[in-house]
Design a protein around this motif. Sequence first.
Motif, mmCIF file in Angstrom:
data_model
loop_
_atom_site.group_PDB
_atom_site.id
_atom_site.type_symbol
_atom_site.label_atom_id
_atom_site.label_comp_id
_atom_site.label_asym_id
_atom_site.label_seq_id
_atom_site.Cartn_x
_atom_site.Cartn_y
_atom_site.Cartn_z
ATOM 1 N N SER A 44 0.701 -1.188 -0.159
ATOM 2 C CA SER A 44 0.161 -0.069 -0.152
ATOM 3 C C SER A 44 0.710 1.162 0.051
ATOM 4 O O SER A 44 0.149 2.306 -0.260
ATOM 5 N N GLY A 45 1.993 1.189 0.315
ATOM 6 C CA GLY A 45 3.156 2.484 0.293
ATOM 7 C C GLY A 45 3.137 2.850 1.805
ATOM 8 O O GLY A 45 3.478 4.107 1.994
ATOM 9 N N ALA A 46 1.963 2.431 2.759
ATOM 10 C CA ALA A 46 1.832 3.307 3.891
ATOM 11 C C ALA A 46 2.344 2.244 4.888
ATOM 12 O O ALA A 46 2.164 0.910 4.795
ATOM 13 N N PRO A 47 2.914 2.573 5.980
ATOM 14 C CA PRO A 47 3.395 1.817 7.265
ATOM 15 C C PRO A 47 2.270 0.817 7.744
ATOM 16 O O PRO A 47 1.201 1.361 7.811
ATOM 17 N N PRO A 48 2.506 -0.050 8.245
ATOM 18 C CA PRO A 48 1.521 -1.222 8.715
ATOM 19 C C PRO A 48 0.714 -0.559 10.122
ATOM 20 O O PRO A 48 1.593 0.030 10.909
ATOM 21 N N GLN A 49 -0.152 -0.830 10.139
ATOM 22 C CA GLN A 49 -1.100 -0.192 11.573
ATOM 23 C C GLN A 49 -0.971 -1.111 12.329
ATOM 24 O O GLN A 49 -1.045 -2.345 11.981
ATOM 25 N N PRO A 50 -1.370 -0.765 13.757
ATOM 26 C CA PRO A 50 -1.360 -1.569 14.852
ATOM 27 C C PRO A 50 -2.683 -2.402 14.689
ATOM 28 O O PRO A 50 -3.744 -1.739 14.126
ATOM 29 N N PRO A 51 -2.817 -3.623 15.033
ATOM 30 C CA PRO A 51 -4.172 -4.386 14.930
ATOM 31 C C PRO A 51 -5.236 -3.509 15.780
ATOM 32 O O PRO A 51 -4.687 -2.959 16.668
ATOM 33 N N HIS A 52 -6.435 -3.915 15.338
ATOM 34 C CA HIS A 52 -7.375 -3.169 16.055
ATOM 35 C C HIS A 52 -7.680 -3.853 17.378
ATOM 36 O O HIS A 52 -7.525 -5.053 17.575
ATOM 37 N N PRO A 53 -7.896 -3.015 18.348
ATOM 38 C CA PRO A 53 -7.949 -3.659 19.802
ATOM 39 C C PRO A 53 -8.973 -4.856 19.815
ATOM 40 O O PRO A 53 -9.074 -5.573 20.549
ATOM 41 N N TYR A 54 -10.172 -4.587 19.208
ATOM 42 C CA TYR A 54 -11.347 -5.576 19.106
ATOM 43 C C TYR A 54 -10.985 -6.691 18.248
ATOM 44 O O TYR A 54 -11.072 -6.207 17.158
ATOM 45 N N ILE A 55 -10.827 -7.903 18.577
ATOM 46 C CA ILE A 55 -10.337 -8.826 17.507
ATOM 47 C C ILE A 55 -11.718 -9.470 17.406
ATOM 48 O O ILE A 55 -12.102 -10.372 18.311
ATOM 49 N N PRO A 56 -12.000 -9.475 16.015
ATOM 50 C CA PRO A 56 -13.326 -10.059 15.750
ATOM 51 C C PRO A 56 -13.159 -11.814 15.720
ATOM 52 O O PRO A 56 -12.221 -12.093 15.277
ATOM 53 N N SER A 57 -14.123 -12.303 16.034
ATOM 54 C CA SER A 57 -14.198 -13.966 16.086
ATOM 55 C C SER A 57 -15.686 -14.058 15.182
ATOM 56 O O SER A 57 -16.393 -13.348 15.013
ATOM 57 N N GLY A 58 -15.822 -15.340 14.700
ATOM 58 C CA GLY A 58 -17.017 -15.748 13.877
ATOM 59 C C GLY A 58 -16.475 -16.027 12.649
ATOM 60 O O GLY A 58 -15.360 -16.978 12.204
ATOM 61 N N SER A 59 -17.301 -15.674 11.618
ATOM 62 C CA SER A 59 -17.328 -15.910 10.317
ATOM 63 C C SER A 59 -15.772 -15.488 9.798
ATOM 64 O O SER A 59 -15.400 -14.567 10.220
ATOM 65 N N ALA A 60 -15.339 -16.065 8.865
ATOM 66 C CA ALA A 60 -14.086 -15.759 8.135
ATOM 67 C C ALA A 60 -14.296 -14.657 7.600
ATOM 68 O O ALA A 60 -15.143 -14.335 6.960
ATOM 69 N N PRO A 61 -13.223 -13.744 7.198
ATOM 70 C CA PRO A 61 -13.320 -12.661 6.444
ATOM 71 C C PRO A 61 -13.586 -12.920 5.153
ATOM 72 O O PRO A 61 -13.125 -13.881 4.370
ATOM 73 N N GLY A 62 -14.214 -12.145 4.392
ATOM 74 C CA GLY A 62 -14.605 -12.256 2.888
ATOM 75 C C GLY A 62 -15.777 -12.923 2.932
ATOM 76 O O GLY A 62 -16.390 -13.121 1.632
ATOM 77 N N ASN A 63 -16.799 -13.127 3.738
ATOM 78 C CA ASN A 63 -17.962 -13.965 3.616
ATOM 79 C C ASN A 63 -19.060 -13.186 4.518
ATOM 80 O O ASN A 63 -18.666 -12.918 5.834
#
Length: 197
Positions: A44-63
């Motif tokens: 992306s050309g931008a430095p990586p951002q720290p992960p969001h404090p709320y870690i989602p659970s459940g369905s896999a990303p993309g669906n």
Amino acid sequence: MYPAVPDEYQKPVGQPSAPPYDDPPATGIPVIPPPSNYAYADNSGAPPQPPHPYIPSGSAPGNWSTGLCDCCSDCSTCCMTCCCPCITFGQVAEIVDRGSTSCVISGLLYGLLCHFTGCACVYASFYRTKMRQQYNLPETPCADFLVHCCCECCALSQEYRHLKSQGFELSLGWSGNMEKQNRGLTMSPIVPHGMSR
């Protein structure tokens, strides 16, 4: 009339004066920023951002966790959305905005737009797009604007169900969910055994 200036303070005309002392030598590790064309892991050309404090659970990303017309899987949400969509929208908007707008303000704005213009679906479709980008969801079955224009209640219910499947309790709002998560992450203190006789 004036006292004479000592020689050490006089400077010759046309020559720059030397600083009275030298800078101390630099110590430590030099930090050099990466060049502007540096490629990060995500390209992306931008430095990586720290992960969001709320870690989602459940369905896999993309669906999506449920389909657009799977309203029977959560009848209470479907009934609430049919009777008063501004409540469902307000709760979804607060989570999607990560607490920057409250449920009450978002729901009230949605209700006013619906009452005076009848085009609250345009406003709601922006939040569907924002939510899709956050969770890397596909734009199905058609464009977000068309989904909200044709099936407003189904779209709001689907968004509500998806956030619920990610571990959010939408009635608590953003701050309530963050407190709930922080309580779950903190360990209970270890109580030492009392004195035994």
